[in-house]
Design a protein around this motif. Structure first.
Motif, PDB file in Angstrom:
ATOM      1  N   ARG A   1       0.847  -1.192   0.000  1.00 16.64           N
ATOM      2  CA  ARG A   1       0.000   0.000   0.000  1.00 16.64           C
ATOM      3  C   ARG A   1       0.881   1.240   0.000  1.00 16.64           C
ATOM      4  NH1 ARG A   1      -3.022   2.848   3.688  1.00 16.64           N
ATOM      5  NH2 ARG A   1      -1.933   1.926   5.436  1.00 16.64           N
ATOM      6  N   TRP A   2       0.567   2.218  -0.858  1.00 17.46           N
ATOM      7  CA  TRP A   2       1.296   3.489  -0.861  1.00 17.46           C
ATOM      8  C   TRP A   2       0.782   4.335   0.291  1.00 17.46           C
ATOM      9  CZ3 TRP A   2       5.173   3.778  -4.295  1.00 17.46           C
ATOM     10  CH2 TRP A   2       5.131   2.901  -5.390  1.00 17.46           C
ATOM     11  N   GLN A   3       1.713   5.065   0.896  1.00 15.57           N
ATOM     12  CA  GLN A   3       1.312   5.799   2.091  1.00 15.57           C
ATOM     13  C   GLN A   3       0.359   6.958   1.811  1.00 15.57           C
ATOM     14  OE1 GLN A   3       4.589   7.092   4.439  1.00 15.57           O
ATOM     15  NE2 GLN A   3       3.555   6.440   6.297  1.00 15.57           N
ATOM     16  N   ASN A   4       0.697   7.784   0.828  1.00 15.74           N
ATOM     17  CA  ASN A   4      -0.203   8.908   0.530  1.00 15.74           C
ATOM     18  C   ASN A   4      -0.425   9.036  -0.958  1.00 15.74           C
ATOM     19  OD1 ASN A   4       2.587   9.471   1.392  1.00 15.74           O
ATOM     20  ND2 ASN A   4       1.613  10.619   3.042  1.00 15.74           N
ATOM     21  N   PRO A   5      -1.071   8.016  -1.562  1.00 14.40           N
ATOM     22  CA  PRO A   5      -1.181   8.021  -3.018  1.00 14.40           C
ATOM     23  C   PRO A   5      -1.941   9.238  -3.551  1.00 14.40           C
ATOM     24  CG  PRO A   5      -2.583   6.334  -2.062  1.00 14.40           C
ATOM     25  CD  PRO A   5      -1.735   6.862  -0.960  1.00 14.40           C
ATOM     26  N   LYS A   6      -3.060   9.554  -2.932  1.00 18.85           N
ATOM     27  CA  LYS A   6      -3.907  10.626  -3.464  1.00 18.85           C
ATOM     28  C   LYS A   6      -3.230  11.984  -3.319  1.00 18.85           C
ATOM     29  CE  LYS A   6      -8.936  10.885  -3.346  1.00 18.85           C
ATOM     30  NZ  LYS A   6     -10.015  10.716  -2.334  1.00 18.85           N
ATOM     31  N   ALA A   7      -2.745  12.252  -2.102  1.00 19.08           N
ATOM     32  CA  ALA A   7      -2.104  13.548  -1.846  1.00 19.08           C
ATOM     33  C   ALA A   7      -0.906  13.726  -2.761  1.00 19.08           C
ATOM     34  CB  ALA A   7      -1.680  13.643  -0.388  1.00 19.08           C
ATOM     35  N   GLY A   8      -0.075  12.692  -2.871  1.00 18.26           N
ATOM     36  CA  GLY A   8       1.133  12.780  -3.697  1.00 18.26           C
ATOM     37  C   GLY A   8       0.798  13.151  -5.130  1.00 18.26           C
ATOM     38  N   LEU A   9      -0.171  12.432  -5.707  1.00 16.91           N
ATOM     39  CA  LEU A   9      -0.515  12.681  -7.103  1.00 16.91           C
ATOM     40  C   LEU A   9      -1.119  14.067  -7.287  1.00 16.91           C
ATOM     41  CD1 LEU A   9      -1.858   9.143  -8.022  1.00 16.91           C
ATOM     42  CD2 LEU A   9       0.249  10.229  -8.811  1.00 16.91           C
ATOM     43  N   LEU A  10      -1.941  14.482  -6.331  1.00 16.87           N
ATOM     44  CA  LEU A  10      -2.558  15.809  -6.434  1.00 16.87           C
ATOM     45  C   LEU A  10      -1.519  16.923  -6.392  1.00 16.87           C
ATOM     46  CD1 LEU A  10      -5.861  15.719  -4.356  1.00 16.87           C
ATOM     47  CD2 LEU A  10      -5.575  16.160  -6.801  1.00 16.87           C
ATOM     48  N   PHE A  11      -0.581  16.790  -5.455  1.00 15.86           N
ATOM     49  CA  PHE A  11       0.462  17.821  -5.336  1.00 15.86           C
ATOM     50  C   PHE A  11       1.306  17.895  -6.611  1.00 15.86           C
ATOM     51  CE2 PHE A  11       0.138  17.907  -0.603  1.00 15.86           C
ATOM     52  CZ  PHE A  11       0.122  19.284  -0.456  1.00 15.86           C
ATOM     53  N   LEU A  12       1.481  16.750  -7.231  1.00  8.01           N
ATOM     54  CA  LEU A  12       2.365  16.691  -8.382  1.00  8.01           C
ATOM     55  C   LEU A  12       1.672  17.072  -9.684  1.00  8.01           C
ATOM     56  CD1 LEU A  12       5.318  15.919  -8.390  1.00  8.01           C
ATOM     57  CD2 LEU A  12       4.669  13.654  -9.131  1.00  8.01           C
ATOM     58  N   LEU A  13       0.347  17.058  -9.661  1.00  7.36           N
ATOM     59  CA  LEU A  13      -0.430  17.203 -10.892  1.00  7.36           C
ATOM     60  C   LEU A  13      -0.123  18.476 -11.710  1.00  7.36           C
ATOM     61  CD1 LEU A  13      -2.470  15.437 -12.336  1.00  7.36           C
ATOM     62  CD2 LEU A  13      -4.287  16.857 -11.353  1.00  7.36           C
ATOM     63  N   PRO A  14      -0.224  19.677 -11.107  1.00  7.73           N
ATOM     64  CA  PRO A  14      -0.040  20.879 -11.950  1.00  7.73           C
ATOM     65  C   PRO A  14       1.314  20.906 -12.661  1.00  7.73           C
ATOM     66  CG  PRO A  14      -0.705  21.488  -9.703  1.00  7.73           C
ATOM     67  CD  PRO A  14      -0.471  20.019  -9.698  1.00  7.73           C
ATOM     68  N   SER A  15       2.388  20.660 -11.920  1.00 11.46           N
ATOM     69  CA  SER A  15       3.721  20.712 -12.523  1.00 11.46           C
ATOM     70  C   SER A  15       3.888  19.645 -13.593  1.00 11.46           C
ATOM     71  CB  SER A  15       4.795  20.524 -11.457  1.00 11.46           C
ATOM     72  OG  SER A  15       4.862  21.667 -10.652  1.00 11.46           O
ATOM     73  N   THR A  16       3.368  18.441 -13.315  1.00  6.56           N
ATOM     74  CA  THR A  16       3.533  17.363 -14.289  1.00  6.56           C
ATOM     75  C   THR A  16       2.836  17.714 -15.590  1.00  6.56           C
ATOM     76  OG1 THR A  16       3.444  15.871 -12.415  1.00  6.56           O
ATOM     77  CG2 THR A  16       3.341  14.871 -14.581  1.00  6.56           C
ATOM     78  N   ILE A  17       1.605  18.203 -15.485  1.00  3.23           N
ATOM     79  CA  ILE A  17       0.867  18.554 -16.707  1.00  3.23           C
ATOM     80  C   ILE A  17       1.651  19.595 -17.499  1.00  3.23           C
ATOM     81  CG2 ILE A  17      -1.204  19.702 -17.605  1.00  3.23           C
ATOM     82  CD1 ILE A  17      -2.759  18.428 -15.326  1.00  3.23           C
ATOM     83  N   ILE A  18       2.130  20.629 -16.813  1.00  2.27           N
ATOM     84  CA  ILE A  18       2.834  21.703 -17.526  1.00  2.27           C
ATOM     85  C   ILE A  18       4.134  21.189 -18.145  1.00  2.27           C
ATOM     86  CG2 ILE A  18       4.015  23.913 -17.234  1.00  2.27           C
ATOM     87  CD1 ILE A  18       1.800  24.487 -15.083  1.00  2.27           C
ATOM     88  N   LEU A  19       4.886  20.392 -17.371  1.00  4.00           N
ATOM     89  CA  LEU A  19       6.152  19.883 -17.919  1.00  4.00           C
ATOM     90  C   LEU A  19       5.914  18.984 -19.124  1.00  4.00           C
ATOM     91  CD1 LEU A  19       8.437  19.097 -14.827  1.00  4.00           C
ATOM     92  CD2 LEU A  19       8.615  20.979 -16.445  1.00  4.00           C
ATOM     93  N   ILE A  20       4.854  18.173 -19.072  1.00  2.00           N
ATOM     94  CA  ILE A  20       4.585  17.282 -20.202  1.00  2.00           C
ATOM     95  C   ILE A  20       4.093  18.079 -21.408  1.00  2.00           C
ATOM     96  CG2 ILE A  20       3.050  15.460 -21.059  1.00  2.00           C
ATOM     97  CD1 ILE A  20       3.324  14.122 -18.322  1.00  2.00           C
ATOM     98  N   VAL A  21       3.110  18.954 -21.182  1.00  2.00           N
ATOM     99  CA  VAL A  21       2.495  19.672 -22.305  1.00  2.00           C
ATOM    100  C   VAL A  21       3.438  20.714 -22.916  1.00  2.00           C
ATOM    101  CG1 VAL A  21       0.582  21.173 -22.996  1.00  2.00           C
ATOM    102  CG2 VAL A  21       0.179  19.267 -21.429  1.00  2.00           C
ATOM    103  N   PHE A  22       4.203  21.414 -22.074  1.00  2.00           N
ATOM    104  CA  PHE A  22       4.967  22.551 -22.594  1.00  2.00           C
ATOM    105  C   PHE A  22       6.482  22.341 -22.645  1.00  2.00           C
ATOM    106  CE2 PHE A  22       0.978  24.537 -21.069  1.00  2.00           C
ATOM    107  CZ  PHE A  22       0.541  25.035 -22.286  1.00  2.00           C
TER     108      PHE A  22
END
Lengths: 303, 287
Positions: free
Chosen positions: A16-37
């Motif tokens: 089990r991952w300790q904080n799967p939801k929080a981790g992904l949420l925190f990472l979401l904005p930067s990941t989207i921008i880095l991938i798209v732009f």
């Protein structure tokens, strides 16, 4: 790691991952921008370079490697590559050596060292394009101060930025004026990390100042020195601002560089596919230089 | 000068030769320093010249008549207020948004445990060294497709996070003792509360460094706004001044007034908080 954290983390980890939801949420904005732009455009750049791509056309025909083949016989490309190579080859060693000399001179804290440090660093915080306007003015053959001094000394006034032999050196000097402080600051930070005791021990063993620099200081700041050099190389291969503002690539393409040529192709002639090919050549060049430099330094390490 | 305060290795005999070399060294350093500040001095003094002084032959450094006319003309000859506002929105917007997003990502990478964490970390590392010049051609096409060219979102969004910022803040977060957030987590605090109330306050120096670094780079950037914007109303100061300066007849005093004003915010910040400027750059070497 604390003792407490390890049982909590390690044993549960594979089930089990300790904080799967929080981790992904925190990472979401930067990941989207880095991938798209960032990530997607790099791939897209390669894809575009394989097409006869233009914003002005309705279709973008696939042409394989023809853009690259065309580049190989494009005298303007070779000229731009040559100018960029000369610019780098002259700029990087000077920037690193002068930056190092200044760093050594200013690394100890005294009021005059920090005074000079601020002066040499100041161009780094200025806008290069804006200061290039000022430089163009300074070098103006009629109303510029350099022309006035040449006049006063009885030297014939030259239009430096319109001279096929002097324009590129002028662009190089202005680049150094802007960037030496950048290298200096990295190296000052590195020098301040070197323990004083090392130098003192070497001095007690009778090492002279060159010997101490060669055998104590230099090995201790190897890593930051490598990064400073790589950053200087990467920046020099992308030279654009001062060339665009001061000479526009002229006279007769004598200061045209890879990025100014790419800009012309992509945003003035709208030959995006061809411009993307130039961008990829630049990208490969930067990667190669970085890898080679890392290799050289690692090799010396084994020595 | 008392030599006893110097480190051992500097306590050399003061031979005449050594002394001469030291003096020559400082003379050279002072002369180069004059060369380094000269463009700024020229820029500022010229902005106070009358047109007659600007075109005086031979060129004079000092204005014969001090005039503040350029500083009122700049707002009329150029849409300078608009350029300034655009620079503030662009550089300020990028700085604020990227500090928030970078610190989110850095917190996740430094403290949280979730699937895909390693992939995300490699993505950050891989994009760290990529110069944006290389992505410029496809980015232009992308912004064109999104109809974001010549807009604030087109200028800001692609820059709204930076691999460098994520990396810098992650390094800082990793150095904060884990006991602090572990204790809060056991007490049932949400991850967002731990981020906002424990990590961020502790990270103030790193945040300030990143913010100064981002603001400086974007305030001064030329190529990106040049490519993304096309109307005079959307230009930032460097792009706007350059295009104005490229016109056939140029009022140099006005141009220098614009350049001086554009240097003012960072110049003042540098005067009061030099260490944040220096730290941002120094860390690029230590990473």
């Amino acid at each position: 790691m604390t003792q407490l954290a390890s049982p909590l983390n390690r044993t549960v980890r594979h089930r089990r991952w300790q904080n799967p939801k929080a981790g992904l949420l925190f990472l979401l904005p930067s990941t989207i921008i880095l991938i798209v732009f960032v990530a997607y455009p790099i791939v897209q750049s390669a894809w575009m370079s394989l097409h006869n791509w233009s914003y002005l056309q309705s279709t973008q025909p696939f042409i394989g490697f023809q853009n690259y083949i065309a580049l190989a016989s494009d005298p303007r490309f070779w000229n731009a590559l040559g100018n960029t190579a000369i610019f780098s080859a002259v700029t990087v060693p000077l920037q690193v050596v002068v930056g190092m000399l200044l760093a050594i001179k200013f690394s100890r804290s005294s009021w005059f060292a920090s005074f000079f440090r601020s002066i040499y660093f100041f161009p780094v915080i200025s806008a290069f394009a804006t200061m290039a306007i000022v430089w163009k003015f300074l070098l103006s053959p009629d109303i510029g101060p350099f022309a006035a001094w040449e006049h006063a000394l009885g030297i014939p006034t030259v239009n430096i930025l319109q001279s096929t032999s002097l324009a590129l050196p002028a662009v190089i000097v202005v680049g150094l004026w802007k960037n030496v402080g950048f290298t200096m600051v990295i190296l000052i930070a590195a020098l301040q990390e070197v323990p004083e005791s090392l130098n003192e021990a070497a001095a007690l063993d009778g090492a002279g100042s060159w010997g101490r620099f060669r055998n104590v200081t230099l090995p201790a700041i190897r890593q930051p020195l490598l990064f400073a050099t790589i950053l200087a190389v990467i920046a020099s291969l992308q030279v654009f601002d001062q060339v665009y503002v001061m000479t526009g690539g002229g006279p007769l393409f004598h200061t045209e560089t890879l990025v100014t040529y790419m800009y012309q192709l992509g945003f003035q002639q709208y030959r995006s596919g061809y411009a993307a090919a130039v961008a990829w050549v630049l990208f490969i060049l930067i990667m190669l230089v970085s890898v080679v430099q890392l290799r050289i330094f690692r090799y010396r390490d084994v020595d | 000068m008392s030599t006893s305060s110097l480190p051992v290795y500097l306590r050399h005999q003061r031979t005449p030769l050594r002394l001469t070399l030291t003096i020559i060294g400082w003379v050279v350093i002072s002369l180069i320093a004059l060369f380094v500040v000269f463009p700024f001095v020229w820029m500022i003094l010229t902005s106070f010249k009358t047109e007659k002084d600007v075109f005086a032959l031979p060129a004079q450094l000092w204005p014969a008549h001090w005039s503040f006319l350029s500083y009122s003309e700049i707002w009329k000859e150029l849409p300078f207020a608009r350029l300034f506002l655009n620079s503030v929105i662009f550089a300020g917007g990028v700085t604020v948004i990227s500090v928030v997003f970078d610190s989110f990502a850095a917190y996740a990478l430094a403290r949280l445990d979730f699937p895909g964490k390693n992939i995300a970390f490699y993505l950050v590392i891989a994009t760290l060294m990529v110069p944006y010049q290389i992505t410029l051609i496809p980015l232009f096409q992308e912004l064109f497709n999104l109809q974001w060219l010549d807009s604030y979102q087109g200028l800001i969004v692609p820059r709204a996070t930076s691999a460098f910022g994520i990396f810098l803040l992650r390094q800082f977060f990793v150095s904060i003792p884990r006991d602090l957030d572990s204790a809060a987590r056991i007490d049932g605090a949400s991850e967002f509360r731990i981020y906002a109330q424990i990590m961020m306050p502790l990270a103030k120096p790193a945040i300030a460094t990143l913010a100064v670094f981002q603001f400086m780079n974007n305030w001064n950037d030329f190529l990106w706004p040049l490519v993304v914007t096309s109307s005079t109303d959307m230009r930032t100061i460097p792009a706007g001044l350059t295009l104005f300066g490229g016109q056939y007849v140029v009022d140099y005093a006005v141009l220098m007034a614009g350049a001086t004003i554009s240097l003012l915010p960072l110049g003042l910040a540098f005067f009061f908080a030099q260490r944040y400027f220096v730290q941002g750059i120094a860390t690029t070497g230590i990473k």
